[in-house]
Motif scaffolding. Structure first.
Motif, PDB file in Angstrom:
ATOM      1  N   THR A  19       0.862  -1.173   0.000  1.00 25.27           N
ATOM      2  CA  THR A  19       0.000   0.000   0.000  1.00 25.27           C
ATOM      3  C   THR A  19       0.899   1.224   0.000  1.00 25.27           C
ATOM      4  N   THR A  20       0.635   2.139  -0.940  1.00 28.07           N
ATOM      5  CA  THR A  20       1.420   3.363  -1.059  1.00 28.07           C
ATOM      6  C   THR A  20       0.491   4.545  -0.853  1.00 28.07           C
ATOM      7  N   HIS A  21       0.959   5.500  -0.054  1.00 29.20           N
ATOM      8  CA  HIS A  21       0.149   6.675   0.233  1.00 29.20           C
ATOM      9  C   HIS A  21       0.902   7.927  -0.214  1.00 29.20           C
ATOM     10  N   ASP A  22       0.283   8.693  -1.107  1.00 25.81           N
ATOM     11  CA  ASP A  22       0.809   9.983  -1.542  1.00 25.81           C
ATOM     12  C   ASP A  22       0.343  11.007  -0.520  1.00 25.81           C
ATOM     13  N   LEU A  23       1.259  11.455   0.325  1.00 26.23           N
ATOM     14  CA  LEU A  23       0.882  12.327   1.424  1.00 26.23           C
ATOM     15  C   LEU A  23       0.417  13.700   0.937  1.00 26.23           C
ATOM     16  N   ALA A  24       1.045  14.213  -0.104  1.00 24.41           N
ATOM     17  CA  ALA A  24       0.659  15.530  -0.628  1.00 24.41           C
ATOM     18  C   ALA A  24      -0.704  15.461  -1.308  1.00 24.41           C
ATOM     19  N   GLY A  25      -0.935  14.434  -2.108  1.00 26.32           N
ATOM     20  CA  GLY A  25      -2.184  14.297  -2.846  1.00 26.32           C
ATOM     21  C   GLY A  25      -3.285  13.608  -2.076  1.00 26.32           C
ATOM     22  N   GLN A  26      -2.961  13.114  -0.872  1.00 29.82           N
ATOM     23  CA  GLN A  26      -3.927  12.423  -0.028  1.00 29.82           C
ATOM     24  C   GLN A  26      -4.630  11.278  -0.755  1.00 29.82           C
ATOM     25  N   SER A  27      -3.838  10.480  -1.494  1.00 30.78           N
ATOM     26  CA  SER A  27      -4.410   9.326  -2.180  1.00 30.78           C
ATOM     27  C   SER A  27      -3.596   8.085  -1.835  1.00 30.78           C
ATOM     28  N   SER A  28      -4.250   6.944  -1.930  1.00 28.02           N
ATOM     29  CA  SER A  28      -3.594   5.665  -1.656  1.00 28.02           C
ATOM     30  C   SER A  28      -3.750   4.743  -2.846  1.00 28.02           C
ATOM     31  N   GLN A  29      -2.822   3.820  -2.960  1.00 27.62           N
ATOM     32  CA  GLN A  29      -2.855   2.850  -4.052  1.00 27.62           C
ATOM     33  C   GLN A  29      -2.299   1.530  -3.524  1.00 27.62           C
ATOM     34  N   ALA A  30      -2.929   0.437  -3.929  1.00 28.90           N
ATOM     35  CA  ALA A  30      -2.478  -0.892  -3.517  1.00 28.90           C
ATOM     36  C   ALA A  30      -1.890  -1.622  -4.715  1.00 28.90           C
ATOM     37  N   GLY A  31      -1.076  -2.606  -4.439  1.00 28.36           N
ATOM     38  CA  GLY A  31      -0.505  -3.404  -5.508  1.00 28.36           C
ATOM     39  C   GLY A  31       0.086  -4.689  -4.963  1.00 28.36           C
ATOM     40  N   GLN A  32       0.433  -5.577  -5.873  1.00 27.19           N
ATOM     41  CA  GLN A  32       1.031  -6.856  -5.513  1.00 27.19           C
ATOM     42  C   GLN A  32       2.253  -7.082  -6.396  1.00 27.19           C
ATOM     43  N   LYS A 149      11.339  11.348   0.639  1.00 26.27           N
ATOM     44  CA  LYS A 149      11.362  12.739   1.074  1.00 26.27           C
ATOM     45  C   LYS A 149      11.843  13.618  -0.071  1.00 26.27           C
ATOM     46  N   VAL A 150      11.203  14.768  -0.209  1.00 22.67           N
ATOM     47  CA  VAL A 150      11.687  15.813  -1.103  1.00 22.67           C
ATOM     48  C   VAL A 150      12.096  16.947  -0.181  1.00 22.67           C
ATOM     49  N   GLY A 151      13.389  17.250  -0.166  1.00 21.21           N
ATOM     50  CA  GLY A 151      13.900  18.160   0.855  1.00 21.21           C
ATOM     51  C   GLY A 151      13.707  17.490   2.202  1.00 21.21           C
ATOM     52  N   ASP A 152      13.084  18.204   3.129  1.00 17.98           N
ATOM     53  CA  ASP A 152      12.794  17.627   4.451  1.00 17.98           C
ATOM     54  C   ASP A 152      11.348  17.169   4.579  1.00 17.98           C
ATOM     55  N   THR A 153      10.584  17.229   3.475  1.00 12.02           N
ATOM     56  CA  THR A 153       9.158  16.906   3.515  1.00 12.02           C
ATOM     57  C   THR A 153       8.896  15.491   3.007  1.00 12.02           C
ATOM     58  N   GLU A 154       8.197  14.720   3.814  1.00  4.60           N
ATOM     59  CA  GLU A 154       7.820  13.368   3.406  1.00  4.60           C
ATOM     60  C   GLU A 154       6.696  13.455   2.392  1.00  4.60           C
ATOM     61  N   GLN A 155       6.894  12.862   1.210  1.00  4.74           N
ATOM     62  CA  GLN A 155       5.926  12.941   0.122  1.00  4.74           C
ATOM     63  C   GLN A 155       5.147  11.648  -0.075  1.00  4.74           C
ATOM     64  N   ILE A 156       5.846  10.511   0.009  1.00  6.22           N
ATOM     65  CA  ILE A 156       5.232   9.208  -0.254  1.00  6.22           C
ATOM     66  C   ILE A 156       5.674   8.238   0.840  1.00  6.22           C
ATOM     67  N   ALA A 157       4.722   7.464   1.338  1.00 10.99           N
ATOM     68  CA  ALA A 157       5.022   6.418   2.325  1.00 10.99           C
ATOM     69  C   ALA A 157       4.396   5.123   1.840  1.00 10.99           C
ATOM     70  N   SER A 158       5.104   4.019   2.041  1.00 11.72           N
ATOM     71  CA  SER A 158       4.535   2.731   1.646  1.00 11.72           C
ATOM     72  C   SER A 158       4.836   1.676   2.702  1.00 11.72           C
ATOM     73  N   PHE A 159       3.967   0.654   2.710  1.00  8.64           N
ATOM     74  CA  PHE A 159       4.110  -0.483   3.605  1.00  8.64           C
ATOM     75  C   PHE A 159       3.889  -1.746   2.795  1.00  8.64           C
ATOM     76  N   CYS A 160       4.764  -2.723   2.970  1.00 14.59           N
ATOM     77  CA  CYS A 160       4.628  -4.020   2.299  1.00 14.59           C
ATOM     78  C   CYS A 160       4.684  -5.129   3.341  1.00 14.59           C
ATOM     79  N   SER A 161       3.820  -6.115   3.169  1.00 17.97           N
ATOM     80  CA  SER A 161       3.968  -7.371   3.904  1.00 17.97           C
ATOM     81  C   SER A 161       4.320  -8.407   2.845  1.00 17.97           C
ATOM     82  N   GLU A 162       5.329  -9.205   3.126  1.00 19.08           N
ATOM     83  CA  GLU A 162       5.851 -10.146   2.130  1.00 19.08           C
ATOM     84  C   GLU A 162       5.929 -11.549   2.712  1.00 19.08           C
TER      85      GLU A 162
END
Length: 172
Positions: A19-32, A149-162
């Motif tokens: 699961t990836t979350h675009d913090l600036a755009g406030q959207s999430s996306q899942a994938g495998q 991070k872009v500069g000091d700002t977190e832009q995208i965060a993701s979590f994977c379970s494998e």
């Protein structure tokens, strides 16, 4: 656990749910993804060739991985496939070292460290950095997070379970 032992435990066939979350755009996306990870000893020819082309001392290679990835993002019809080499250079006495990630003709160089059996990889980018953390819950289940991070700002965060695939069932 040292870096070579940690990389040896990464070898195998894995199924990744992300699961990836675009913090600036406030959207999430899942994938495998299906991952095939091959451990490569320091003497591997592909590691030597890549290190030589990047000007790294071959005697500093500790080990590496070849990662084949076949990914699908939910809602998209086209899959993403690729292969990358990860090359671990010998760590310092403090347990930190250089990690080279090469795909095709491009390569990125970052730093790694292992603390409390968690591998952290920090890779600079043109505009900031990527920090990835990876750890095992048990030998066949691992977790992975990343923050862009872009500069000091977190832009995208993701979590994977494998989950490791193809493991035989214990005898009863």
């Amino acid at each position: 656990m040292d870096i070579v032992n940690f990389f040896e435990t990464l070898a195998g066939k894995w199924f990744s749910q992300r699961t990836t979350h675009d913090l600036a755009g406030q959207s999430s996306q899942a994938g495998q993804s299906n991952l095939q990870i091959d451990f490569l000893p320091a003497s591997d020819g592909d590691l030597a060739e890549t290190c030589a082309s990047l000007g790294h001392d071959l005697s500093q290679v500790a080990c590496g991985l070849r990662v084949h990835q076949d990914s699908q993002i939910d809602g998209q019809t086209q899959k993403t496939q690729g292969t990358a080499l990860m090359i671990v250079l010998t760590p310092t006495d403090a347990g930190e070292g250089v990690l080279v990630q090469a795909t095709g003709s491009s390569a990125r160089q970052g730093r790694y460290r292992i603390e409390d059996e968690v591998l952290t990889i920090t890779t600079p980018t043109e505009t900031g950095q990527v920090e990835e953390r990876l750890w095992f819950i048990n030998p066949n289940l691992r977790m992975r997070t990343s923050v862009v991070k872009v500069g000091d700002t977190e832009q995208i965060a993701s979590f994977c379970s494998e989950i490791r695939m193809g493991v035989s069932k214990p005898a009863t």
